[in-house]
Motif scaffolding. Structure first.
Motif, PDB file in Angstrom:
ATOM      1  N   LYS A 130       0.864  -1.189   0.000  1.00 36.60           N
ATOM      2  CA  LYS A 130       0.000   0.000   0.000  1.00 36.60           C
ATOM      3  C   LYS A 130       0.884   1.216   0.000  1.00 36.60           C
ATOM      4  N   GLY A 137      -2.323  -4.545 -16.232  1.00 40.97           N
ATOM      5  CA  GLY A 137      -1.765  -5.212 -17.417  1.00 40.97           C
ATOM      6  C   GLY A 137      -2.784  -5.734 -18.400  1.00 40.97           C
ATOM      7  N   SER A 177      -4.246   2.003 -17.551  1.00 42.74           N
ATOM      8  CA  SER A 177      -3.494   2.795 -18.540  1.00 42.74           C
ATOM      9  C   SER A 177      -4.100   2.680 -19.939  1.00 42.74           C
ATOM     10  N   SER A 207     -10.298   1.626 -14.197  1.00 37.68           N
ATOM     11  CA  SER A 207      -9.668   2.183 -13.009  1.00 37.68           C
ATOM     12  C   SER A 207      -8.931   3.465 -13.401  1.00 37.68           C
ATOM     13  N   ASP A 219      -6.658   6.869 -12.407  1.00 36.44           N
ATOM     14  CA  ASP A 219      -5.693   7.385 -11.428  1.00 36.44           C
ATOM     15  C   ASP A 219      -5.496   8.883 -11.659  1.00 36.44           C
ATOM     16  N   ASP A 273      -4.677   9.235  -2.007  1.00 32.06           N
ATOM     17  CA  ASP A 273      -4.281   7.844  -1.762  1.00 32.06           C
ATOM     18  C   ASP A 273      -3.402   7.729  -0.515  1.00 32.06           C
ATOM     19  N   GLY A 274      -3.818   6.862   0.401  1.00 34.60           N
ATOM     20  CA  GLY A 274      -3.016   6.584   1.595  1.00 34.60           C
ATOM     21  C   GLY A 274      -2.966   7.707   2.623  1.00 34.60           C
ATOM     22  N   SER A 306      -9.673   5.960  -2.524  1.00 33.19           N
ATOM     23  CA  SER A 306      -8.506   6.734  -2.065  1.00 33.19           C
ATOM     24  C   SER A 306      -8.874   7.710  -0.943  1.00 33.19           C
TER      25      SER A 306
HETATM   26  O1  1PR Z   1      -2.545   0.503 -15.821  1.00 34.62           O
HETATM   27  O2  1PR Z   1      -4.133  -1.244 -16.480  1.00 34.62           O
HETATM   28  O3  1PR Z   1      -1.812  -1.843 -15.847  1.00 34.62           O
HETATM   29  O4  1PR Z   1      -3.446  -1.073 -14.162  1.00 34.62           O
HETATM   30  C1  1PR Z   1      -2.613  -0.825 -13.079  1.00 34.62           C
HETATM   31  C2  1PR Z   1      -3.490  -0.707 -11.866  1.00 34.62           C
HETATM   32  O5  1PR Z   1      -2.636  -0.607 -10.719  1.00 34.62           O
HETATM   33  C3  1PR Z   1      -4.375   0.520 -11.902  1.00 34.62           C
HETATM   34  O6  1PR Z   1      -5.659   0.171 -11.462  1.00 34.62           O
HETATM   35  C4  1PR Z   1      -3.718   1.478 -10.887  1.00 34.62           C
HETATM   36  O7  1PR Z   1      -4.703   2.192 -10.162  1.00 34.62           O
HETATM   37  C5  1PR Z   1      -2.988   0.528  -9.968  1.00 34.62           C
HETATM   38  N1  1PR Z   1      -1.726   1.085  -9.438  1.00 34.62           N
HETATM   39  C6  1PR Z   1      -0.605   1.272 -10.137  1.00 34.62           C
HETATM   40  N2  1PR Z   1       0.360   1.751  -9.301  1.00 34.62           N
HETATM   41  C7  1PR Z   1      -0.180   1.846  -8.095  1.00 34.62           C
HETATM   42  C8  1PR Z   1       0.509   2.295  -6.876  1.00 34.62           C
HETATM   43  O8  1PR Z   1      -0.102   2.435  -5.813  1.00 34.62           O
HETATM   44  N3  1PR Z   1       1.801   2.561  -6.972  1.00 34.62           N
HETATM   45  N4  1PR Z   1      -2.354   1.400  -7.138  1.00 34.62           N
HETATM   46  C9  1PR Z   1      -1.490   1.437  -8.168  1.00 34.62           C
HETATM   47  C10 1PR Z   1      -3.483   1.978  -7.139  1.00 34.62           C
HETATM   48  C11 1PR Z   1      -4.820   2.890  -5.603  1.00 34.62           C
HETATM   49  C12 1PR Z   1      -5.965   2.204  -5.068  1.00 34.62           C
HETATM   50  C13 1PR Z   1      -5.871   2.187  -3.573  1.00 34.62           C
HETATM   51  C14 1PR Z   1      -6.793   3.296  -3.168  1.00 34.62           C
HETATM   52  C15 1PR Z   1      -7.218   3.227  -1.752  1.00 34.62           C
HETATM   53  N5  1PR Z   1      -3.810   1.983  -5.820  1.00 34.62           N
HETATM   54  O9  1PR Z   1      -6.163   0.966  -5.575  1.00 34.62           O
HETATM   55  O10 1PR Z   1      -6.220   0.930  -3.190  1.00 34.62           O
HETATM   56  O11 1PR Z   1      -6.171   4.543  -3.427  1.00 34.62           O
HETATM   57  O12 1PR Z   1      -6.152   3.418  -0.899  1.00 34.62           O
HETATM   58  P1  1PR Z   1      -6.389   3.957   0.574  1.00 34.62           P
HETATM   59  O13 1PR Z   1      -7.729   3.488   1.022  1.00 34.62           O
HETATM   60  O14 1PR Z   1      -5.296   3.318   1.400  1.00 34.62           O
HETATM   61  O15 1PR Z   1      -6.255   5.445   0.503  1.00 34.62           O
HETATM   62  P2  1PR Z   1      -2.944  -0.894 -15.662  1.00 34.62           P
END
Ligand code: 1PR
Length: 541
Positions: free
Chosen positions: A247, A321, A354, A391, A393, A463-464, A489
């Motif tokens: 996370k 992916g 993406s 999804s 971002d 996020d976080g 998030s």
């Molecule tokens: O681009 O189709 O290969 O998908 C990649 C996926 O991975 C996307 O859905 C993208 O959101 C996710 N992702 C990529 N890098 C990160 C990272 O954190 N470095 N995570 C990531 C996304 C965000 C949420 C998280 C919420 C809640 N994470 O999924 O769970 O923000 O967090 P919280 O409650 O702790 O604040 P592709």
């Protein structure tokens, strides 16, 4: 082990159905040709996707007379989702295609003027004081569909059917029907937790038939669609080579200080099961480094899904992916083929990040024209729009005034570092590493047009942070589309979930760190929502 026959005609997540059947003590035999149908004592017709696609496949393979024969012989039969719809005469989804016509009537689409369509989530299947395969008025069941049979009191009962209903935004629809040897559910019992397993058991044991239609003294009917609480697991390989749940803080998943190792918050399957048992309505896995690793080599993710779907009987989403790609040996693999691997391993939905942004850019560059070749279009055509989540971002970009950019801006209650009064949300790709000149409204509208069924709306700024969801962002996106929106998030306490449901039109809310860090359980969040008078599904043990 006693067994049941399952019709192997349709792509989709039948693995979960097999797992659910095994969980209640039965094994599955496959029907692979119309001739096989004769040997089935109990038969289940699962269904996904379009009404016309389902009936077309059944007809092309010669199954229609065989299934009709099975039912007319009085042998137990269960239809699930489109398997229920197939029992009707037809559907406005594919007007020229006839159904089995066992139930007189035609399905139509939910009205989306004031609510999200598809209807996704947990709703009632209330047979009132009639008994119907152990359905309970106080239980909730998992639905995902855009077409429904509108319930008119007495109509289907007049044809001898016992009917259970749900209500969505003022429309009462048929959730399940049963008569003699036939039962069919619009919802997915294999995805409806303990309540769904109970129904499967009632069908498989034959007890449902014995009690069918008799009056019981259940509690009063309950309300409609619940607010969904989703637990999200960001998964990646750590520096030691183990697949871990991690996370980030604003997408940075490495520990602060020296070493900067990847945060390890637990094992994916164990955590998924824990959240299921706490009452999570769905579990989402995001393979967050898939843009680096070829997903085809990513067998561990498929294994995670396979193992999770053995003990988690709520919907599973997998992201990361999902795009056209080239395997290590040079073979070209389409996004649809990758999605198919995931569905076969136990996923109910795939989430595209993406690739959706790049597709949306092309869509707008082409003046809003579709060519049918994007991953979203291909997967939703094959598996139905409800199986495709996009999804997002997004990142805030501050501007001094509303018309300082061509993008959709909003006036924010949280001004920027230089006192900027407005902002817009820029889409990013590759896990936030690359910002694009596309705003979240443009993205949302484009992917809805392509056939996405739902938006998972992250927010890199929140996020976080445990600072709560970005309500302004949720409002802006909800106003732009009709499909459901999952707020994500920033969840730091149960009050944040109540806030996003009370102050925006969010259809679901997702939390990650709040659960992984053990600060609150999913149950505590749902108890809080229930105390606030919001409709939720409680875990049934
Ligand atoms: O681009 O189709 O290969 O998908 C990649 C996926 O991975 C996307 O859905 C993208 O959101 C996710 N992702 C990529 N890098 C990160 C990272 O954190 N470095 N995570 C990531 C996304 C965000 C949420 C998280 C919420 C809640 N994470 O999924 O769970 O923000 O967090 P919280 O409650 O702790 O604040 P592709």
């Amino acid at each position: 082990m006693p067994h049941v026959y399952l019709l192997d005609y349709v792509a989709g997540n039948v693995r979960s159905l097999v797992n659910a059947i095994e969980k209640v003590g039965y094994s599955v035999e496959w029907i692979r040709s119309p001739e096989d149908v004769a040997k089935a004592d109990k038969l289940i017709l699962p269904g996904v996707g379009h009404f016309g696609h389902c009936m077309g496949q059944l007809a092309a393979a010669g199954y229609v007379p065989a299934i009709r024969g099975h039912i007319e012989a009085g042998k137990p039969f269960m239809g699930i989702c489109v398997g229920l719809q197939a029992l009707f005469e037809g559907s406005s989804e594919d007007p020229g295609v006839p159904g089995f016509g066992l139930v007189k009537g035609r399905l139509d689409r939910f009205d989306d003027t004031e609510k999200s369509v598809p209807h996704i989530g947990w709703n009632s299947a209330n047979a009132g004081r009639r008994s119907l395969y152990d359905l309970r008025p106080e239980s909730k069941y998992y639905y995902v569909h855009s077409y429904k049979y509108p319930y008119v009191a007495g109509e289907l009962e007049g044809q001898g059917w016992t009917v259970a209903t749900g209500t969505y935004g003022g429309e009462t629809f048929v959730g399940a029907v049963a008569k003699e040897n036939v039962v069919a559910t619009q919802f997915h019992p294999e995805k409806s937790g303990v309540a769904g397993l109970r129904l499967l058991k009632s069908f498989l044991s034959g007890e449902g038939i014995q009690t069918l239609g008799q009056a019981t003294h259940g509690p009063a009917p309950t309300g409609g669609l619940t607010r969904r609480v989703i637990a999200c697991l960001d998964v990646r390989t750590n520096d030691e080579g183990d697949l871990v749940v991690t996370k980030g803080d604003q997408y940075d998943v490495r520990e602060k200080g020296d070493g900067r190792s990847v945060r390890n918050l637990g094992k994916p399957v164990e955590l998924a099961r824990r959240y299921y048992e706490q009452g999570a309505d769905e579990v989402t896995f995001l393979n967050i480094t898939s843009f680096r690793d070829c997903p085809l080599a990513d067998v561990p993710m498929l294994e995670v899904l396979r193992r999770a779907s053995e003990s988690v009987f709520v919907p599973l989403t997998i992201g990361g992916g999902i795009r056209d790609t080239v395997d290590v040996d040079g073979t070209e693999v389409s996004a649809l083929e990758i999605a198919t691997m995931y569905f076969k391993s136990g996923a109910d939905k795939v989430s595209i990040g993406s690739d959706a942004v790049l597709a949306a850019e092309e869509y707008h560059a082409a003046g809003g024209n579709l060519f049918g070749n994007t991953a979203i279009e291909q997967i939703s055509r094959a598996y139905g729009s409800q199986a495709v989540v996009v999804s997002v971002d997004p990142k805030r970009v501050y501007v001094p005034k509303a018309d300082a950019t061509r993008h959709s801006t909003l006036k924010t209650a949280f001004p920027g570092p230089k006192g900027e009064s407005h902002c817009w949300y820029a889409c990013t790709i590759k896990g936030g590493r690359e910002t694009r000149d596309l705003d979240v409204v443009e993205l949302a509208r484009a992917v809805e047009a392509m056939g996405a069924g739902e938006l998972l709306l992250n927010c890199i700024d929140r996020d976080g942070t445990s600072a709560g969801f970005d309500l302004e962002l949720v409002d802006q996106v909800k106003a732009a589309v009709r499909i459901p929106v999952i707020a994500s998030s920033g969840a730091g306490n149960p009050g944040h979930f109540a806030e996003v449901f009370e102050r925006t039109g969010a259809d679901a809310a997702l939390g990650a760190g709040i659960f992984h860090r053990g600060e609150y359980t999913v149950k505590q969040v749902k108890d809080h929502l229930a105390e606030r008078g919001l409709e939720v599904r409680m875990f049934e043990g």
